[in-house]
Design a protein around this motif. Structure first.
Motif, mmCIF file in Angstrom:
data_model
loop_
_atom_site.group_PDB
_atom_site.id
_atom_site.type_symbol
_atom_site.label_atom_id
_atom_site.label_comp_id
_atom_site.label_asym_id
_atom_site.label_seq_id
_atom_site.Cartn_x
_atom_site.Cartn_y
_atom_site.Cartn_z
ATOM 1 N N ASP A 237 0.861 -1.180 0.000
ATOM 2 C CA ASP A 237 0.000 0.000 0.000
ATOM 3 C C ASP A 237 0.901 1.234 0.000
ATOM 4 N N ASN A 238 0.757 2.080 -1.026
ATOM 5 C CA ASN A 238 1.607 3.258 -1.190
ATOM 6 C C ASN A 238 0.943 4.547 -0.718
ATOM 7 N N THR A 239 -0.076 4.453 0.096
ATOM 8 C CA THR A 239 -0.740 5.660 0.577
ATOM 9 C C THR A 239 0.221 6.516 1.388
ATOM 10 N N PRO A 240 0.379 7.805 1.051
ATOM 11 C CA PRO A 240 1.279 8.672 1.834
ATOM 12 C C PRO A 240 0.810 8.797 3.280
ATOM 13 N N LEU A 241 1.768 9.039 4.148
ATOM 14 C CA LEU A 241 1.467 9.193 5.570
ATOM 15 C C LEU A 241 1.342 10.683 5.896
ATOM 16 N N ARG A 242 0.153 11.069 6.350
ATOM 17 C CA ARG A 242 -0.091 12.473 6.697
ATOM 18 C C ARG A 242 -0.115 12.625 8.209
ATOM 19 N N ILE A 243 0.669 13.587 8.701
ATOM 20 C CA ILE A 243 0.773 13.847 10.136
ATOM 21 C C ILE A 243 0.444 15.317 10.360
ATOM 22 N N ARG A 244 -0.498 15.566 11.245
ATOM 23 C CA ARG A 244 -0.938 16.937 11.485
ATOM 24 C C ARG A 244 -1.176 17.136 12.976
ATOM 25 N N GLY A 245 -0.835 18.319 13.465
ATOM 26 C CA GLY A 245 -1.036 18.593 14.877
ATOM 27 C C GLY A 245 -0.746 20.043 15.212
ATOM 28 N N ARG A 246 -1.062 20.402 16.446
ATOM 29 C CA ARG A 246 -0.868 21.776 16.920
ATOM 30 C C ARG A 246 0.593 21.996 17.282
ATOM 31 N N VAL A 247 1.111 23.188 16.969
ATOM 32 C CA VAL A 247 2.527 23.487 17.221
ATOM 33 C C VAL A 247 2.821 23.503 18.707
ATOM 34 N N ARG A 274 12.510 28.566 4.213
ATOM 35 C CA ARG A 274 12.800 29.334 3.004
ATOM 36 C C ARG A 274 11.718 30.370 2.716
ATOM 37 N N GLN A 275 10.561 30.214 3.354
ATOM 38 C CA GLN A 275 9.453 31.132 3.112
ATOM 39 C C GLN A 275 9.137 31.988 4.336
ATOM 40 N N ILE A 276 9.294 31.431 5.533
ATOM 41 C CA ILE A 276 8.971 32.173 6.754
ATOM 42 C C ILE A 276 10.075 31.938 7.780
ATOM 43 N N SER A 277 10.046 32.757 8.823
ATOM 44 C CA SER A 277 10.992 32.595 9.922
ATOM 45 C C SER A 277 10.415 31.604 10.927
ATOM 46 N N VAL A 278 11.116 30.508 11.133
ATOM 47 C CA VAL A 278 10.622 29.474 12.043
ATOM 48 C C VAL A 278 10.562 29.997 13.468
ATOM 49 N N GLY A 279 11.483 30.885 13.831
ATOM 50 C CA GLY A 279 11.534 31.363 15.204
ATOM 51 C C GLY A 279 10.496 32.410 15.548
ATOM 52 N N SER A 280 10.106 33.241 14.565
ATOM 53 C CA SER A 280 9.228 34.362 14.891
ATOM 54 C C SER A 280 7.873 34.335 14.192
ATOM 55 N N ASP A 281 7.747 33.662 13.066
ATOM 56 C CA ASP A 281 6.505 33.707 12.290
ATOM 57 C C ASP A 281 5.537 32.580 12.626
ATOM 58 N N ILE A 282 5.958 31.600 13.392
ATOM 59 C CA ILE A 282 5.086 30.458 13.724
ATOM 60 C C ILE A 282 4.506 30.678 15.119
ATOM 61 N N ARG A 283 3.187 30.540 15.233
ATOM 62 C CA ARG A 283 2.495 30.729 16.507
ATOM 63 C C ARG A 283 2.190 29.372 17.150
ATOM 64 N N ALA A 284 1.969 29.408 18.454
ATOM 65 C CA ALA A 284 1.654 28.166 19.175
ATOM 66 C C ALA A 284 0.318 27.589 18.732
ATOM 67 N N SER A 285 -0.601 28.441 18.265
ATOM 68 C CA SER A 285 -1.922 27.963 17.836
ATOM 69 C C SER A 285 -1.913 27.427 16.409
ATOM 70 N N ALA A 310 4.885 20.061 2.722
ATOM 71 C CA ALA A 310 5.131 20.818 3.952
ATOM 72 C C ALA A 310 4.107 21.935 4.023
ATOM 73 N N GLY A 311 3.254 21.897 5.036
ATOM 74 C CA GLY A 311 2.202 22.894 5.155
ATOM 75 C C GLY A 311 2.108 23.470 6.552
ATOM 76 N N LEU A 312 1.519 24.643 6.648
ATOM 77 C CA LEU A 312 1.277 25.291 7.936
ATOM 78 C C LEU A 312 -0.122 25.883 7.878
ATOM 79 N N VAL A 313 -0.945 25.562 8.877
ATOM 80 C CA VAL A 313 -2.346 25.982 8.914
ATOM 81 C C VAL A 313 -2.516 26.995 10.039
ATOM 82 N N ARG A 314 -3.184 28.109 9.732
ATOM 83 C CA ARG A 314 -3.465 29.136 10.740
ATOM 84 C C ARG A 314 -4.930 29.517 10.662
#
Length: 528
Positions: A237-247, A274-285, A310-314
């Motif tokens: 089974d070649n179904t990709p593995l998707r992992i999602r959760g709160r930061v 390469r697109q955002i700052s990991v230290g300052s642009d990502i929120r805990a929510s 690679a995705g980020l949901v806000r």
């Protein structure tokens, strides 16, 4: 001892007894002569009435009894104080057997097998033992070999005892089912070696079994003197593995807690940085959204591959969606809008040091001062020259005092030129990428030695190359952009954790990314 009164032989009943002092007095009286006593006799007579060893059973408590008790105590104390002690007598003889000698002797004893056969030692040979002229061989040997990193399949078989011709023949058969280079390092090969015709010959292979590939198992068996190979497909089974959760407090720890491998999290952080700052642009929510290449075999094994998405949901909406895409042979990460990685800053066209800068200078050959419209880089003859940014070759050939010359058009009115090459590696009209080799350092044209003359043009006017930084940003258009967005929709349609759910338990409307190989009903053995 200390008993004064003793019966006299021959007397019985109420016969009188004489004390020792009385007996001595009578004997002395009988022996005395009229002559005068000597001083010794006088001294003896003086102390004769003193009894040093009275009878302790008589006159208990008297002064004479206490004197006897003191004498007894003194004699006992003297005996105890001068007692030399007890010493064991040393007896010579053979020492006791140690554990090894005891087991050796025990093996020769006539004892029950339950006790005599637990030492593992052989009985000593007797006249009943006859040496064998030739020991019998085992009919089969079962062993396991492991393919090492950079190892050869045939060499593994040879090290296991298979003859070189047989090893080469087996390797050729296996190569017909799967390329030998596709067999991963660490693969276990189960072998059964049969009986050999002579001791000087290697054992033949009776059976072989191995997991040649994640979706393929190979078994070989000797039938009628020939090795017959069976290919056994394994459903995957070649179904990709998707992992999602709160930061939360830490994106890395949260992703690890959700089941993402450390390597995948590191790749995810590198991509989104390469697109955002990991230290300052990502929120805990915010929520991370990771999709990985994943395969699961029907036999239970699974393996996780590279990062696919690679995705980020806000606030419930995608803030960042990136996948890897290949355009014109170059693979890079693109954002959902079709804009790729941005690369900026000045890149050196060669690795040599700067020998002359932009501005007025005295020409080393012409002998007068004039404008030097570029920067010179020293370097060894034949050193590579690189394109500083993506562009199209407009000139590639002999050009006046520049000698062998290449000019690139980078768009937006910017261009670069490279002179005095020894050899040109591109042609006019060719598209080149940032960092691609376009030629080699030489001394063609008006030059006193091997070097690179590098120029930058803005709207056709030469400017100082050290003041210009190129920014490159790839962007998809047309059909490439449509295919790119379709791939994003396909990946994001996968449910979280769907790859870990059995195929039969998934809803009918679930994603169609998982493909299964041939099932067991199609596993008929194929003789080769």
């Amino acid at each position: 001892m200390f008993q004064r009164h003793e019966p006299i032989a021959g007397m019985s009943g109420n016969a009188a007894t004489l004390s020792m002092s009385q007996a001595i007095s009578l004997r002395r009286a009988a022996d005395e002569s009229p002559r005068a006593l000597s001083w010794i006799d006088a001294l003896r007579d003086r102390f004769a009435h003193i009894d040093l060893v009275p009878d302790l059973g008589d006159n208990i408590g008297s002064a004479e009894w206490w004197r006897g008790l003191a004498t007894l105590t003194l004699l006992c104390g003297t005996a105890i104080s001068t007692f030399p002690g007890l010493k064991p007598l040393e007896i010579g003889g053979a020492p006791a057997l140690d554990a090894s000698d005891f087991n050796e002797a025990r093996a020769q004893m006539i004892v029950p097998i339950a006790y005599g056969g637990d030492t593992g030692r052989h009985m000593a040979a007797t006249d009943a033992v006859r040496p064998l002229a030739q020991t019998p061989e085992r009919p089969q040997i079962e062993l396991t070999a492991t393919l090492g990193q950079g190892d050869s399949f045939a060499r593994v078989l040879e090290r296991s005892g298979v003859g070189s011709p047989d090893a080469q023949a087996i390797a050729s058969q296996v190569a017909g089912a799967v390329p030998l280079s596709d067999i991963a390092a660490g693969t276990r090969i189960d072998l059964i070696l049969g009986r050999r015709a002579a001791r000087t010959m290697p054992r033949p292979v009776d059976a072989l079994a191995m997991r040649a590939r994640f979706d393929l198992r190979i078994e070989m068996e000797r039938i009628d003197g020939r090795l017959v190979m069976r290919r056994i497909p394994i459903a995957v089974d070649n179904t990709p593995l998707r992992i999602r959760g709160r930061v939360g407090d830490s994106l890395y720890r949260s992703a690890r807690a959700a089941g993402a491998p450390p390597e995948a999290i590191q790749s995810y952080l590198r991509v989104i940085s390469r697109q955002i700052s990991v230290g300052s642009d990502i929120r805990a929510s915010d929520e991370f959204d990771i999709i990985l290449d994943h395969r699961r075999a029907e036999t239970g094994e699974s393996e996780t591959g590279k990062l696919l998405y690679a995705g980020l949901v806000r606030g419930g909406k995608p803030k960042l969606s990136m996948i890897e895409w290949t355009v014109d042979g170059r693979t890079q990460w693109y954002e959902a809008s079709g804009i790729g990685q941005q690369r900026g800053g000045m890149i050196r066209p060669t690795n040599g040091r700067i020998t002359s800068t932009f501005g007025m200078r005295r020409h080393p050959i012409l002998g007068y001062t004039r404008m030097h419209s570029g920067v010179d880089f020293g370097g060894g003859y034949g050193a590579p020259i690189y394109a500083v940014s993506d562009g199209v070759v407009t000139i590639a050939g002999r050009t006046g005092g520049f000698g062998n010359y290449v000019k690139l058009n980078h768009g937006a009115g910017l261009g670069t030129g490279y002179g005095h090459m020894s050899r040109i590696a591109v042609r006019p009209g060719q598209h080149v990428n940032r960092g691609q080799v376009i030629g080699y350092i030489g001394s063609s044209g008006l030059s006193t030695g091997p070097h690179l003359h590098y120029e930058v043009y803005r709207n056709g006017v030469a400017v100082n190359p050290l003041s210009v930084s190129f920014v490159t940003r790839a962007q998809l258009e047309g059909k490439a952009l449509a295919d790119f967005r379709a791939r994003i929709r396909q990946l994001t349609s996968v449910s979280v954790g769907a790859a870990l759910t059995p195929v039969a338990a998934r809803p009918a409307e679930g994603p169609k990314l998982g493909s299964l190989a041939d099932t067991a009903s199609k596993r008929a053995g194929e003789g080769i």
